[in-house]
Design a protein around this motif. Structure first.
Motif, PDB file in Angstrom:
ATOM      1  N   ALA A  30       1.350  -1.081   0.026  1.00 48.78           N
ATOM      2  CA  ALA A  30       0.226  -0.131  -0.212  1.00 48.78           C
ATOM      3  C   ALA A  30       0.973   1.166  -0.067  1.00 48.78           C
ATOM      4  CB  ALA A  30      -0.562  -0.161   1.229  1.00 48.78           C
ATOM      5  N   THR A  31       0.842   2.297  -0.057  1.00 50.84           N
ATOM      6  CA  THR A  31       0.514   3.858  -0.198  1.00 50.84           C
ATOM      7  C   THR A  31      -0.700   4.899   0.026  1.00 50.84           C
ATOM      8  OG1 THR A  31       2.412   5.333  -1.472  1.00 50.84           O
ATOM      9  CG2 THR A  31       0.696   4.450  -2.610  1.00 50.84           C
ATOM     10  N   ILE A  32       0.207   5.927   0.915  1.00 47.96           N
ATOM     11  CA  ILE A  32      -0.375   7.032   1.290  1.00 47.96           C
ATOM     12  C   ILE A  32      -0.602   8.071  -0.266  1.00 47.96           C
ATOM     13  CG2 ILE A  32      -0.516   9.032   2.243  1.00 47.96           C
ATOM     14  CD1 ILE A  32       0.903   7.522   5.363  1.00 47.96           C
ATOM     15  N   ALA A  33      -1.609   8.294  -0.589  1.00 47.92           N
ATOM     16  CA  ALA A  33      -1.767   8.773  -1.962  1.00 47.92           C
ATOM     17  C   ALA A  33      -2.454   9.768  -1.637  1.00 47.92           C
ATOM     18  CB  ALA A  33      -2.372   8.137  -2.383  1.00 47.92           C
ATOM     19  N   PRO A  34      -2.571  11.120  -2.234  1.00 51.57           N
ATOM     20  CA  PRO A  34      -3.748  12.155  -2.400  1.00 51.57           C
ATOM     21  C   PRO A  34      -5.011  11.616  -2.636  1.00 51.57           C
ATOM     22  CG  PRO A  34      -1.539  12.441  -3.811  1.00 51.57           C
ATOM     23  CD  PRO A  34      -1.448  11.024  -3.567  1.00 51.57           C
ATOM     24  N   THR A  35      -6.280  12.280  -1.433  1.00 53.18           N
ATOM     25  CA  THR A  35      -7.491  11.494  -1.864  1.00 53.18           C
ATOM     26  C   THR A  35      -7.782  12.102  -3.451  1.00 53.18           C
ATOM     27  OG1 THR A  35      -7.606  11.490   0.095  1.00 53.18           O
ATOM     28  CG2 THR A  35      -9.972  11.393  -1.194  1.00 53.18           C
ATOM     29  N   PRO A  36      -8.310  11.329  -4.585  1.00 53.97           N
ATOM     30  CA  PRO A  36      -8.714  11.714  -5.389  1.00 53.97           C
ATOM     31  C   PRO A  36     -10.491  12.571  -4.882  1.00 53.97           C
ATOM     32  CG  PRO A  36      -8.538   9.252  -5.508  1.00 53.97           C
ATOM     33  CD  PRO A  36      -8.825  10.134  -3.927  1.00 53.97           C
ATOM     34  N   ARG A  37     -10.353  13.742  -5.773  1.00 54.26           N
ATOM     35  CA  ARG A  37     -11.285  14.591  -6.139  1.00 54.26           C
ATOM     36  C   ARG A  37     -12.198  14.008  -6.721  1.00 54.26           C
ATOM     37  NH1 ARG A  37      -8.375  19.806  -8.443  1.00 54.26           N
ATOM     38  NH2 ARG A  37      -7.130  20.746  -6.924  1.00 54.26           N
ATOM     39  N   ILE A  38     -12.709  13.164  -6.958  1.00 58.31           N
ATOM     40  CA  ILE A  38     -14.130  12.512  -6.998  1.00 58.31           C
ATOM     41  C   ILE A  38     -14.270  11.983  -5.911  1.00 58.31           C
ATOM     42  CG2 ILE A  38     -13.019  12.238  -9.657  1.00 58.31           C
ATOM     43  CD1 ILE A  38     -12.903   9.620  -9.401  1.00 58.31           C
ATOM     44  N   LEU A  39     -14.147  11.217  -5.279  1.00 62.73           N
ATOM     45  CA  LEU A  39     -14.392  10.785  -4.555  1.00 62.73           C
ATOM     46  C   LEU A  39     -14.191  11.283  -2.757  1.00 62.73           C
ATOM     47  CD1 LEU A  39     -11.114   7.470  -3.774  1.00 62.73           C
ATOM     48  CD2 LEU A  39     -13.928   7.446  -4.703  1.00 62.73           C
TER      49      LEU A  39
END
Length: 87
Positions: A30-39
């Motif tokens: 897993a990786t930490i990622a920015p939250t997608p704007r569509i979510l």
């Protein structure tokens, strides 16, 4: 190439970091990622995990450690190879 991306969204960064550490300690990719704007329209973090088959184990880790999440989300992979190309 996988067609889906699997995200976990959080109410706050603290819960996201805690879950990320626990996931890594359990050998889940897993990786930490920015939250997608569509979510979600917030600018928080999310966890992007590689294998949908890891979801039951992640749910178990969440329950055992009282981690608050907004939810699990699966979205279509949408990669534009021409993004950020200006010439």
């Amino acid at each position: 190439m996988k067609n889906k991306m699997n995200y976990i969204l959080f109410k706050d960064v603290e819960n996201g970091k805690k879950l990320y550490d626990l996931i890594k300690n359990n050998s889940i990719k897993a990786t930490i990622a920015p939250t997608p704007r569509i979510l979600d329209i917030c600018c928080g973090i999310s966890i992007l995990y590689d294998n949908i088959e890891d979801k039951p184990k992640i749910e178990e880790i969440i329950k055992e450690n009282n981690i608050e999440i907004k939810g699990f989300h699966e979205i279509e992979r949408d990669i534009d190879p021409n993004r950020m190309k200006f010439l």
